[in-house]
Design an enzyme around this catalytic site. Structure first.
Site, PDB file in Angstrom:
ATOM      1  N   CYS A   1      30.445  16.478  -2.421  1.00 56.77           N
ATOM      2  CA  CYS A   1      29.169  16.067  -3.007  1.00 56.77           C
ATOM      3  C   CYS A   1      28.790  14.659  -2.542  1.00 56.77           C
ATOM      4  CB  CYS A   1      29.224  16.177  -4.533  1.00 56.77           C
ATOM      5  SG  CYS A   1      27.587  16.221  -5.313  1.00 56.77           S
TER       6      CYS A   1
ATOM      7  N   HIS B   1      31.154  21.627  -5.661  1.00 58.18           N
ATOM      8  CA  HIS B   1      32.416  21.162  -6.259  1.00 58.18           C
ATOM      9  C   HIS B   1      33.445  22.299  -6.267  1.00 58.18           C
ATOM     10  CE1 HIS B   1      31.153  17.195  -7.788  1.00 58.18           C
ATOM     11  NE2 HIS B   1      29.951  17.754  -7.845  1.00 58.18           N
TER      12      HIS B   1
ATOM     13  N   GLU C   1      36.503  22.083  -7.121  1.00 57.13           N
ATOM     14  CA  GLU C   1      37.530  21.853  -8.136  1.00 57.13           C
ATOM     15  C   GLU C   1      37.204  22.491  -9.476  1.00 57.13           C
ATOM     16  OE1 GLU C   1      34.840  18.139  -8.318  1.00 57.13           O
ATOM     17  OE2 GLU C   1      35.450  19.665  -6.874  1.00 57.13           O
TER      18      GLU C   1
END
Length: 508
Positions: free
Chosen positions: A78, A166, A168
């Site tokens: 990002c 993202h 994660e």
């Protein structure tokens, strides 16, 4: 040296989650502020740049030199991706279509190693107001969504990558695969960082560091201090001296039960009954911060006195874990305030000892895994976290012996009920909170005007975020009746359904 992935923090709410996902691959990683990270070492196998609440277009936005680019594999997430695009000749603009939440990949170069085994139409999680409008000539676009052309890129001739989503977070369905591609296949990490390897390495390091020196540790009955003690006990045996202070604010019967457990584990431990000392110093105090400071000060006085009785102590051991370390450092440098309820805060200066923190690189769930590898009893490893100041911050307002008795009894009925009905293991943390209100009730044919308590139960992974636990209504009804019937002075029970954020797990 242990293979390491370096994570540079630009202030994203997800930075710790990146670290957790890397650790789940059995690869060690460290989080450092973007403006204070170590020099490149042979053990650093790759670098990840986190997201951020900043825009790269802001004049005050973080802008490190990235002098490691091209020397080790690099993944920007990002903000990290936008930073690289802008820094090396591309263009980042405020997006005409702000992309927050779920999106789907419409193009994937699955021949590129980063996106190997990532499917077209795979769901990803976006959270950005800016977008990469133009990439430099040597950047190759390797992923897109319907609205974001540059969802992923790599720099030609380098293992340098950027992604606008993202990986994660849970909502990126193949995020774990992408991180595995980067950490294992691109960085070449061997995935040998396991609980057993941590124990072997840490015990060896503790033996070398401590030698024949004497070490003192304050045990609390919690998971962190117990696992720290177990590691130290394996490394230095009888040179470890444990002190367990009863501040009178523990759970019902906890002092006796925990002390017995520690003796069975072979620890050299001394129990200290300091209840009346704490009660006297807390009398008349209602402000939660003043409670914490009073408890911390009295604890230091008691612990200091008992430590001097032992003799020539060179080291103070603490059960500090990785979130404590991360939270004490912001992306702008050391934070102004470290949580004042952190156990034994300020103690080292007073006692003139060196510090040893065997768990300072571990998250909470990793501490439990290490404890299991060490053979720590399941009853201790599965215990819910309990605040350092104990019931003092679960009694809102002034603390009295009568309130302590009521909250201990109510809490005991709640916790034992969770265990009895096989709900305890599904809860991260639970307890009762004594509220500074009284309410009208009816018992038999009489009017009552008595105290109210709140029950709190949350689910979480590491306590950084938490959701209220959806316990069965029937169970809550039974516990409410049991508390009102058995705990004199309580006539009303409520259930806290707040999540963190915006609420905290504890009330004070």
């Amino acid at each position: 040296m242990q293979e390491t992935i370096l994570i540079l923090d630009f202030g994203s709410q997800f930075t710790q989650l990146i670290a957790r996902r890397v650790r789940e691959l059995n690869v060690y990683c460290e989080i450092h502020p973007f403006n204070n990270y170590p020099e490149l070492r042979s053990d650093i196998k790759g670098v990840i740049l986190s997201g951020s609440h900043f825009s790269v277009r802001d004049s005050q936005a973080p802008n490190p030199d990235l002098n490691f680019k091209g020397k080790v594999p690099l993944l920007g997430i990002c903000y990290g991706a936008q930073l690289m695009a802008q820094k090396f000749g591309g263009e980042v603009q405020a997006s005409k279509i702000r992309e927050y939440g779920r999106a789907h990949l419409s193009f994937v170069n699955d021949k590129d190693i980063l996106f190997r085994s990532i499917n077209i139409d795979s769901q990803v999680w976006m959270s950005h107001a800016d977008t990469i409008a133009k990439v430099p000539d040597n950047f190759e676009i390797i992923a897109s969504t319907k609205d974001v052309k540059v969802a992923g890129f790599r720099i030609q001739g380098e293992n340098t990558f950027g992604i606008q989503f993202h990986p994660e977070v849970y909502h990126t369905t193949q995020g774990a695969q992408l991180l595995n591609n980067f950490v294992v296949d691109i960085c070449g990490c061997s995935q040998n960082w396991t609980p057993d390897s941590f124990v072997d390495t840490t015990v060896k390091e503790l033996k070398e560091k401590l030698g024949n020196d004497q070490v003192v540790l304050a045990l609390s009955g919690g998971v962190d201090s117990t696992v720290a003690a177990s590691l130290l006990h394996r490394a230095i045996g009888k040179n470890l001296h444990c002190i367990f202070v009863d501040n009178g604010l523990l759970r019902k019967n906890e002092y006796e039960n925990v002390l017995h457990s520690y003796l069975e584990m072979g620890f050299q431990i001394k129990g200290v009954d300091a209840k009346e000392h704490f009660y006297a110093e807390l009398a008349g105090i209602s402000d939660p911060e003043m409670k914490r400071k009073a408890i911390g000060r009295v604890f230091i006085e008691v612990f200091d006195k008992e430590s001097h009785l032992i003799g020539d102590i060179k080291w103070l051991a603490q059960g500090t874990i990785y979130p404590d370390v991360i939270e004490s450092v912001s992306i702008k440098g050391p934070s102004a305030t470290i949580k004042s309820h952190h156990n034994v805060g300020g103690l080292p200066d007073k006692m003139n000892m060196k510090i040893v923190e065997p768990l300072r690189t571990l998250f909470k769930d990793e501490v439990r895994k290490v404890g299991k590898a060490l053979g720590v009893p399941a009853a201790i490893l599965q215990r819910h976290p309990f605040p350092g100041p104990g019931l003092a911050i679960r009694i809102l307002g002034e603390i009295t012996k009568q309130k302590i008795q009521m909250i201990q009894d109510a809490d005991h009925l709640f916790i034992e009920g969770l265990k009895r009905e096989d709900l305890y293991k599904n809860v991260w943390q639970a307890g009762a909170i004594f509220l500074p209100v009284q309410s009208v009730g009816v018992m038999g044919d009489e009017r009552t005007y008595e105290n109210a308590i709140a029950l709190r139960a949350v689910t979480s992974t590491d306590g950084m975020t938490a959701d209220w636990c959806h316990l069965p209504y029937e169970f809550l009804g039974r516990i409410s009746n049991e508390i009102i019937n058995k705990v004199k002075g309580i006539n009303r029970v409520v259930y806290d359904i707040s999540s963190k954020p915006p609420a905290t797990i504890e009330w004070e």
